[in-house]
Design a protein around this motif. Sequence first.
Motif, PDB file in Angstrom:
ATOM      1  N   LEU A 772       0.859  -1.180   0.000  1.00  0.00           N
ATOM      2  CA  LEU A 772       0.000   0.000   0.000  1.00  0.00           C
ATOM      3  C   LEU A 772       0.898   1.234   0.000  1.00  0.00           C
ATOM      4  CD1 LEU A 772      -2.438  -1.260   2.789  1.00  0.00           C
ATOM      5  CD2 LEU A 772      -2.841  -1.268   0.319  1.00  0.00           C
ATOM      6  N   PRO A 773       0.397   2.351  -0.532  1.00  0.00           N
ATOM      7  CA  PRO A 773       1.230   3.549  -0.620  1.00  0.00           C
ATOM      8  C   PRO A 773       1.861   3.939   0.721  1.00  0.00           C
ATOM      9  CG  PRO A 773      -0.781   3.858  -1.860  1.00  0.00           C
ATOM     10  CD  PRO A 773      -0.897   2.522  -1.183  1.00  0.00           C
ATOM     11  N   ASP A 774       1.096   3.829   1.824  1.00  0.00           N
ATOM     12  CA  ASP A 774       1.669   4.277   3.102  1.00  0.00           C
ATOM     13  C   ASP A 774       2.853   3.400   3.515  1.00  0.00           C
ATOM     14  OD1 ASP A 774      -0.371   2.302   3.470  1.00  0.00           O
ATOM     15  OD2 ASP A 774      -0.262   2.642   5.636  1.00  0.00           O
ATOM     16  N   ARG A 775       2.783   2.108   3.186  1.00  0.00           N
ATOM     17  CA  ARG A 775       3.903   1.226   3.527  1.00  0.00           C
ATOM     18  C   ARG A 775       5.137   1.584   2.699  1.00  0.00           C
ATOM     19  NH1 ARG A 775       1.522  -4.955   4.397  1.00  0.00           N
ATOM     20  NH2 ARG A 775       0.019  -4.371   6.004  1.00  0.00           N
ATOM     21  N   VAL A 776       4.924   1.823   1.426  1.00  0.00           N
ATOM     22  CA  VAL A 776       6.050   2.147   0.543  1.00  0.00           C
ATOM     23  C   VAL A 776       6.645   3.495   0.962  1.00  0.00           C
ATOM     24  CG1 VAL A 776       6.734   2.607  -1.846  1.00  0.00           C
ATOM     25  CG2 VAL A 776       5.054   0.807  -1.351  1.00  0.00           C
ATOM     26  N   TRP A 777       5.770   4.426   1.248  1.00  0.00           N
ATOM     27  CA  TRP A 777       6.218   5.769   1.652  1.00  0.00           C
ATOM     28  C   TRP A 777       7.026   5.698   2.952  1.00  0.00           C
ATOM     29  CZ3 TRP A 777       5.417   9.024   5.808  1.00  0.00           C
ATOM     30  CH2 TRP A 777       5.813  10.363   5.609  1.00  0.00           C
ATOM     31  N   GLU A 778       6.509   4.867   3.895  1.00  0.00           N
ATOM     32  CA  GLU A 778       7.225   4.728   5.169  1.00  0.00           C
ATOM     33  C   GLU A 778       8.618   4.134   4.943  1.00  0.00           C
ATOM     34  OE1 GLU A 778       5.162   2.570   8.281  1.00  0.00           O
ATOM     35  OE2 GLU A 778       7.051   2.281   9.355  1.00  0.00           O
ATOM     36  N   ALA A 779       8.677   3.093   4.131  1.00  0.00           N
ATOM     37  CA  ALA A 779       9.966   2.448   3.863  1.00  0.00           C
ATOM     38  C   ALA A 779      10.933   3.446   3.225  1.00  0.00           C
ATOM     39  CB  ALA A 779       9.759   1.248   2.943  1.00  0.00           C
ATOM     40  N   LEU A 780      10.407   4.226   2.310  1.00  0.00           N
ATOM     41  CA  LEU A 780      11.241   5.146   1.546  1.00  0.00           C
ATOM     42  C   LEU A 780      11.742   6.316   2.401  1.00  0.00           C
ATOM     43  CD1 LEU A 780      12.197   5.563  -1.348  1.00  0.00           C
ATOM     44  CD2 LEU A 780      10.028   6.692  -1.840  1.00  0.00           C
ATOM     45  N   THR A 781      10.851   6.865   3.201  1.00  0.00           N
ATOM     46  CA  THR A 781      11.258   8.058   3.950  1.00  0.00           C
ATOM     47  C   THR A 781      11.994   7.694   5.244  1.00  0.00           C
ATOM     48  OG1 THR A 781       9.035   8.121   4.840  1.00  0.00           O
ATOM     49  CG2 THR A 781       9.522   9.635   3.051  1.00  0.00           C
ATOM     50  N   ARG A 782      11.583   6.589   5.878  1.00  0.00           N
ATOM     51  CA  ARG A 782      12.255   6.225   7.121  1.00  0.00           C
ATOM     52  C   ARG A 782      13.398   5.240   6.896  1.00  0.00           C
ATOM     53  NH1 ARG A 782       8.807   9.360   9.003  1.00  0.00           N
ATOM     54  NH2 ARG A 782       6.761   8.882   9.851  1.00  0.00           N
ATOM     55  N   ARG A 783      13.524   4.761   5.666  1.00  0.00           N
ATOM     56  CA  ARG A 783      14.623   3.862   5.277  1.00  0.00           C
ATOM     57  C   ARG A 783      14.669   2.605   6.148  1.00  0.00           C
ATOM     58  NH1 ARG A 783      17.854   6.715   0.930  1.00  0.00           N
ATOM     59  NH2 ARG A 783      16.138   8.059   0.483  1.00  0.00           N
ATOM     60  N   HIS A 784      13.503   2.008   6.392  1.00  0.00           N
ATOM     61  CA  HIS A 784      13.534   0.715   7.091  1.00  0.00           C
ATOM     62  C   HIS A 784      12.495  -0.226   6.488  1.00  0.00           C
ATOM     63  CE1 HIS A 784       9.857   1.661   9.223  1.00  0.00           C
ATOM     64  NE2 HIS A 784      10.374   2.733   9.756  1.00  0.00           N
ATOM     65  N   ASP A 785      12.619  -1.523   6.812  1.00  0.00           N
ATOM     66  CA  ASP A 785      11.665  -2.514   6.315  1.00  0.00           C
ATOM     67  C   ASP A 785      10.294  -2.265   6.939  1.00  0.00           C
ATOM     68  OD1 ASP A 785      13.913  -3.463   5.174  1.00  0.00           O
ATOM     69  OD2 ASP A 785      13.782  -5.488   6.021  1.00  0.00           O
ATOM     70  N   VAL A 786       9.257  -2.656   6.220  1.00  0.00           N
ATOM     71  CA  VAL A 786       7.908  -2.514   6.762  1.00  0.00           C
ATOM     72  C   VAL A 786       7.241  -3.885   6.720  1.00  0.00           C
ATOM     73  CG1 VAL A 786       5.665  -1.393   6.528  1.00  0.00           C
ATOM     74  CG2 VAL A 786       7.759  -0.131   5.959  1.00  0.00           C
ATOM     75  N   SER A 787       6.908  -4.368   7.922  1.00  0.00           N
ATOM     76  CA  SER A 787       6.272  -5.688   7.948  1.00  0.00           C
ATOM     77  C   SER A 787       4.777  -5.542   8.139  1.00  0.00           C
ATOM     78  CB  SER A 787       6.899  -6.542   9.038  1.00  0.00           C
ATOM     79  OG  SER A 787       6.977  -5.794  10.218  1.00  0.00           O
ATOM     80  N   GLY A 788       4.066  -6.565   7.663  1.00  0.00           N
ATOM     81  CA  GLY A 788       2.602  -6.483   7.677  1.00  0.00           C
ATOM     82  C   GLY A 788       2.017  -7.342   8.779  1.00  0.00           C
TER      83      GLY A 788
END
Length: 788
Positions: A772-788
């Motif tokens: 989802l966009p928020d997950r991708v955005w979080e990964a990109l801006t915070r530079r960390h993995d995003v788990s679901g």
Amino acid sequence: MSQTVDESKIGGLGVSRKRVEDNRFIRGRGNYTDDIVLPGMLHLEILRSPLAHARIKSIDTSRAWEIPGVRLVLTGEMAATRNLAWMPTLSYDTQAVLATDKVRFQGQEVACVVADDPYIAKDACEAIDVEYEPLPVVVNPEQAVAEDAPLIRDDKAGQTDNVVYRWEVGDPAGTDAAFEKADVVSKLRLHYPRSHPSPIECCGSVADFDRATNKLTVYMTTQAPHIIRAAVAMVAELPEHLIRIISPDIGGGFGNKVPVYPGYVCSILCSILLERPVKWIEDKTGNLISTGFARDMYLDGELALRADGKILGVRMHAEADHGAFFADAQPSKFKIGLLHSTFACYDVPAAHLTARGTYTNKAPGGVAYRCSFRVTEAMFFQERMVHQAAKDLGLDPAEFRRRNFVRAEDFPHRTPFGFLVDSGQPQACLDVGLRAVGYEDFLRQKEEARKRGRRLGIGISTMTEPLGAGNSREYDILGIKMFDSAELRVHMTGKAILRVGAKSQGQGHETTWAQIVSHELGIPADDVTVEEGDTDTAPFGMGTYASRSTPVAGAAISLVSRKIRAKARKLAAHLLEVSEEDLEWELGRFSVRGVPEHGVTIQECAMAAYGNMPDGMEPGLENHAYYDPPNLTWPFAVYIVTVEVDPETGVWDVLNTVAVDDCGVRINPMIVEGQIMGGLTEAYAMANMQFITFDAEGNCVGSNYMDYLLPTAWETPGFELHSEVVTPSPHHPIGAKGVGECAAVGGPAAFVNAVLDALDDTGVRNIDMPLLPDRVWEALTRRHDVSG
Ligand code: PCD
């Protein structure tokens, strides 16, 4: 002068014949379970639990009984008097039909009402008063194995924890040794989220018990009618020959319609009790919250790598969340399905897999949604691992694959987990894909774009998948071996009816099966009626799932046709007054060797079978075949996706999707393309938008189409399909391999790899689906993995 029939003109193999079933579908003349109306038919509705885990203190049905038009209010306690409060599942577990002691997931069946119409039945359900005592809730494997976890299956003698099974396969010592030699170890932890097959048509049944004949007829939405017949015979203790299961048209199955659901059993029991036909049609939310969910697996993986890119070993651990009942179908030898089919197209010397299944307070999970028993998880894991390993080594992912693929000449290939992959041309397929997508060019564009702040990415997924369970040595469900069958009757005038043990849910069997007969006998496909799904008429078969119909039932169709041809040869010899050895077969016709103009057609042979058979020959031209395949078929596929990620919003758009599918010989290329497009659409949906999960109380979030999104033509990207590479299965009579699932199995990793590739300078290794966009955005801006 040859009088051979031209196969391309009679709808034989390789012809994109229009789907004959669509004649009725597009005219609104389909005959689905809800279209069945029987005299005196009543309607059943189910009361479902609002809570995920609770003890039932009392159920008061008196208000429901008072509503005019109500014929029966059935509770678990009443079903228990018939020994039907619980039923066995397809994986040697038990499942509540109607809850007696506790409810174990939100949406579980608690009671049902039969009434004159479905609205009265629904109102009456709301008038049932149930008193619940809430219990602590478990919604994931981690909670399930925690010290203080409540025991979900306290109904099972000897069950002291929430573990369904522990299972392992492979070579632990050899794998440890491989890791000791590794230059680099690449690790990844992934969650393949719960997803729901969500066919457009929900589940349903019309049960009709006739006291006068003692015959039970059930129309229902099942992908495996014969298995249901056997199950009903055993569970309800009814004689099998007096049970008739009919699957009429099915509006999509996708694995959702393999399990046995409580609603089916309730309609049968109520029809027996009331001696009236009883119809149960599930609503959408009922379907989304209570019927077979798929995936929900946590995967921990490690690849042992040599610096030059060679994979030395793979280690993986899977935690599978099965929900409250282990109710999906598995071949009984393999507790976590065919998860160990992973890495079958790569030359991996050592591998070890451990797995644990757990009970949670969720609806039964793990069903094979467009997936041959967990191969979707297997291929997702594999292709995500391969992508990340290449990045960790600083190698190009396409080149990394090239260095590890099994070479075409090395098939059949034995995998470290013991499968024998029949055939394939991995590199040839990848080359077609890379050329089609313009690989080198795209890599340059990506680099250029990056300099200007734009993020492009390319993701590859390559895989081979075991399709066509089984062979009877290794594959059975509940002890029933996984073979399949066909019966062919050629009538006097050369027209024919073919009955098959499989059951189409939209795949187009009525079209393709006739093409196989055409190919074998030269009878025009339009002259062959195909019938499936009625256990009184079709030969015994294990049903349609796991893309097994072409590999198994399709082979049976070839073989039965060849039996017919063998008898026709005797008839031809008689008609032509020569010995059988002097005959030559060209499609549709026998002729005398050396005298091609002297011959008889298959239609003339058919006539002779009823009117002019030789002395002593049994009349008629019909036969059947049961086919027990020697091995699974192994299609190979390449999916390549290019994307652009918007760094401001995390939204990603697909630029291009290329699919190269080698499924051996294609019976009907148009149908195969439809299967691939459908699978890619589902793959895109899983990667991009589909989200159905549970909150801490076990409430199912996403149980409607406002939240659980089905992609329409509007948001689905276009696909470019390729069929240049054809590797016939060496053991299938016409060289065909299964294909129905491939794109849904291999597709998701291509989309996810593409998005991660667009982020490959950020250190982000993983974002769990859906991206989802928020997950991708979080990964990109915070530079960390995003788990679901
Ligand atoms: N084909 C051809 N060729 C080849 C192969 C195949 O042609 N080579 C074709 C056939 O014939 C068919 C189809 O195609 O028609 C398919 O096939 P297969 O692969 O064999 O498969 P099947 O068995 O038939 O089917 C099954 C699958 C599955 S499995 C699923 S899910 C899905 C798919 O299918 N589903 C569906 N697809 C489909 N489509 C539709 N339309 N619908 C549906 O529902 Mo599972 O396990 O159940 O999960």
